[in-house]
Scaffold this motif. Structure first.
Motif, PDB file in Angstrom:
ATOM      1  N   ALA A   1       0.851  -1.201   0.000  1.00 24.51           N
ATOM      2  CA  ALA A   1       0.000   0.000   0.000  1.00 24.51           C
ATOM      3  C   ALA A   1       0.882   1.245   0.000  1.00 24.51           C
ATOM      4  O   ALA A   1       1.981   1.237   0.555  1.00 24.51           O
ATOM      5  CB  ALA A   1      -0.892   0.001   1.243  1.00 24.51           C
ATOM      6  N   ALA A   2       0.382   2.299  -0.625  1.00 24.59           N
ATOM      7  CA  ALA A   2       1.132   3.560  -0.597  1.00 24.59           C
ATOM      8  C   ALA A   2       1.011   4.157   0.797  1.00 24.59           C
ATOM      9  O   ALA A   2      -0.084   4.188   1.369  1.00 24.59           O
ATOM     10  CB  ALA A   2       0.570   4.517  -1.635  1.00 24.59           C
ATOM     11  N   LEU A   3       2.123   4.626   1.341  1.00 23.92           N
ATOM     12  CA  LEU A   3       2.089   5.249   2.673  1.00 23.92           C
ATOM     13  C   LEU A   3       1.107   6.423   2.661  1.00 23.92           C
ATOM     14  O   LEU A   3       0.365   6.630   3.625  1.00 23.92           O
ATOM     15  CB  LEU A   3       3.502   5.714   3.068  1.00 23.92           C
ATOM     16  CG  LEU A   3       3.607   6.398   4.427  1.00 23.92           C
ATOM     17  CD1 LEU A   3       3.266   5.434   5.555  1.00 23.92           C
ATOM     18  CD2 LEU A   3       5.008   6.979   4.635  1.00 23.92           C
ATOM     19  N   SER A   4       1.084   7.171   1.554  1.00 26.77           N
ATOM     20  CA  SER A   4       0.194   8.341   1.470  1.00 26.77           C
ATOM     21  C   SER A   4      -1.281   7.924   1.575  1.00 26.77           C
ATOM     22  O   SER A   4      -2.088   8.642   2.166  1.00 26.77           O
ATOM     23  CB  SER A   4       0.436   9.098   0.167  1.00 26.77           C
ATOM     24  OG  SER A   4       0.215   8.237  -0.932  1.00 26.77           O
TER      25      SER A   4
ATOM     26  N   VAL B   1       4.242   1.218   2.303  1.00 29.77           N
ATOM     27  CA  VAL B   1       4.261   0.960   3.746  1.00 29.77           C
ATOM     28  C   VAL B   1       5.431   0.022   4.090  1.00 29.77           C
ATOM     29  O   VAL B   1       6.107   0.202   5.104  1.00 29.77           O
ATOM     30  CB  VAL B   1       2.904   0.357   4.187  1.00 29.77           C
ATOM     31  CG1 VAL B   1       2.977  -0.173   5.613  1.00 29.77           C
ATOM     32  CG2 VAL B   1       1.808   1.411   4.055  1.00 29.77           C
ATOM     33  N   GLY B   2       5.715  -0.964   3.223  1.00 33.46           N
ATOM     34  CA  GLY B   2       6.841  -1.878   3.471  1.00 33.46           C
ATOM     35  C   GLY B   2       8.156  -1.126   3.570  1.00 33.46           C
ATOM     36  O   GLY B   2       8.934  -1.321   4.519  1.00 33.46           O
ATOM     37  N   GLY B   3       8.404  -0.256   2.603  1.00 34.28           N
ATOM     38  CA  GLY B   3       9.636   0.552   2.615  1.00 34.28           C
ATOM     39  C   GLY B   3       9.691   1.446   3.845  1.00 34.28           C
ATOM     40  O   GLY B   3      10.748   1.612   4.467  1.00 34.28           O
ATOM     41  N   ALA B   4       8.536   2.003   4.217  1.00 38.45           N
ATOM     42  CA  ALA B   4       8.488   2.891   5.389  1.00 38.45           C
ATOM     43  C   ALA B   4       8.838   2.117   6.662  1.00 38.45           C
ATOM     44  O   ALA B   4       9.507   2.643   7.556  1.00 38.45           O
ATOM     45  CB  ALA B   4       7.100   3.520   5.511  1.00 38.45           C
ATOM     46  N   LEU B   5       8.393   0.843   6.751  1.00 38.33           N
ATOM     47  CA  LEU B   5       8.695   0.046   7.941  1.00 38.33           C
ATOM     48  C   LEU B   5      10.176  -0.324   7.989  1.00 38.33           C
ATOM     49  O   LEU B   5      10.797  -0.298   9.051  1.00 38.33           O
ATOM     50  CB  LEU B   5       7.822  -1.213   7.967  1.00 38.33           C
ATOM     51  CG  LEU B   5       6.344  -0.926   8.256  1.00 38.33           C
ATOM     52  CD1 LEU B   5       5.474  -2.108   7.867  1.00 38.33           C
ATOM     53  CD2 LEU B   5       6.144  -0.572   9.734  1.00 38.33           C
TER      54      LEU B   5
END
Ligand SMILES: Cc1cc2nc3c(=O)[nH]c(=O)nc-3n(C[C@H](O)[C@H](O)[C@H](O)COP(=O)(O)OP(=O)(O)OC[C@H]3O[C@@H](n4cnc5c(N)ncnc54)[C@H](O)[C@@H]3O)c2cc1C
Length: 277
Positions: free
Chosen positions: A84-87, A111-115
């Motif tokens: 999912a897009a973080l935005s 979301v994966g990259g953000a985590l």
């Protein structure tokens, strides 16, 4: 890979797969393992510089699936997929009247990259609201980490070699209108202080203990410095932008020149925040 990175830079990957669920991901992992290929996990490609020579291995993109965002307004829990897009996550939770992610408005990527990166800034980091993260290891085994096991710290986490599949978050009820105002204010602040419409990978260097990498680079007068098509952003000195036709070699050369200047003038060794493949 220039099609898959916000820098719009990078040569070919030997293999590129975009599975859409856990089973397909496992198949891709098995296939590439049988070929002895090194695996590179890709989210939105917004924190990434891929070399001009390309990727010597298989890139697996997580953007083909894992996009679900399930919000329980009553108890403030959220389950969200890595693709999912973080935005989108920020927008939907704000609209649901749940606080905790509004300060992450304007951060691109998945979301994966953000985590993996524990994405965030002065208004908090994604790790602050995580309760658990489900991951797959390279052998296809699924494991779940608690927030404590994730060891979230400044732009880092304990994901390591694993693949983030989805996460559970805990948010707090608050008025949706107030949250929307906060989100718009954060977005506005980002728009005026960062080159959001340029092709970049966000902040290039980690902030040295107690200092701002951007301020250090700015003080040395390096805004606007160029190597080929790569330029230190005139808006934010910790951003390198692809001002047109930049190669990865241009960006790497510019990074080295910035580091050398900062080292010789201040004695500080800047470390990279972006990943280089
Ligand atoms: C204009 C701009 C502004 C930005 N502002 C901010 C900011 O304010 N704060 C901030 O923290 N960052 C910021 N960034 C950097 C970047 O957006 C974040 O680091 C983002 O969280 C990266 O997510 P991604 O999906 O694009 O990850 P990618 O760039 O695709 O990958 C980053 C790393 O995570 C790994 N990875 C990605 N997905 C997975 C997965 N599912 N499983 C395992 N590993 C995975 C990759 O292998 C790589 O090592 C900004 C970037 C840009 C371009």
């Amino acid at each position: 890979m220039s099609r898959h990175t916000s820098f719009r830079i990078g040569g070919n990957a030997r293999f590129f797969a975009q599975p859409s669920n856990d089973d397909e991901l496992r198949l891709a992992l098995d296939f590439f393992a049988s070929k002895g290929e090194k695996i590179y996990m890709l989210g939105g490609g917004t924190n990434l510089l891929v070399r001009d020579e390309g990727v010597d291995g298989a890139v697996i993109s997580m953007r083909g699936g894992w996009k679900d965002i399930q919000i329980d307004r009553d108890d403030g829990t959220v389950k969200v997929g890595a693709g999912a897009a973080l935005s989108a996550l920020v927008k939907h939770t704000v609209e649901a009247g749940l606080a905790g992610l509004e300060g992450l408005a304007g951060i691109p990527g998945t979301v994966g990259g953000a985590l993996v990166m524990n994405a965030g800034g002065k208004y908090g980091n994604i790790g602050d609201v995580v309760t658990s993260v489900r991951m797959m290891d390279k052998s296809g085994k699924v494991i779940e980490f608690s927030a404590a096991q994730m060891k979230f710290a400044y732009r880092s986490s304990a994901v390591g070699d694993r693949i983030v599949l989805d996460a559970k978050l805990k948010l707090t009820a608050k008025g949706a209108d107030e949250l929307k105002r906060t989100m718009h204010r954060v977005l506005e602040e980002k728009r005026t202080s960062q080159p959001l419409s340029a092709h970049s990978a966000g902040c290039v260097f980690r902030n040295p203990e107690g200092q701002s990498a951007g301020a250090l680079i700015d003080k040395l007068g390096l805004k606007g410095m160029r190597v080929g098509g790569a330029m230190v952003s005139p808006i934010h000195a910790n951003f390198i932008v692809n001002a047109g036709g930049a190669t990865a070699a241009d960006v790497i050369e510019l990074i080295e020149r910035i580091r050398e200047k900062v080292r010789s003038q201040t004695g500080i060794e800047l470390e990279l925040e972006i990943k280089i493949w």
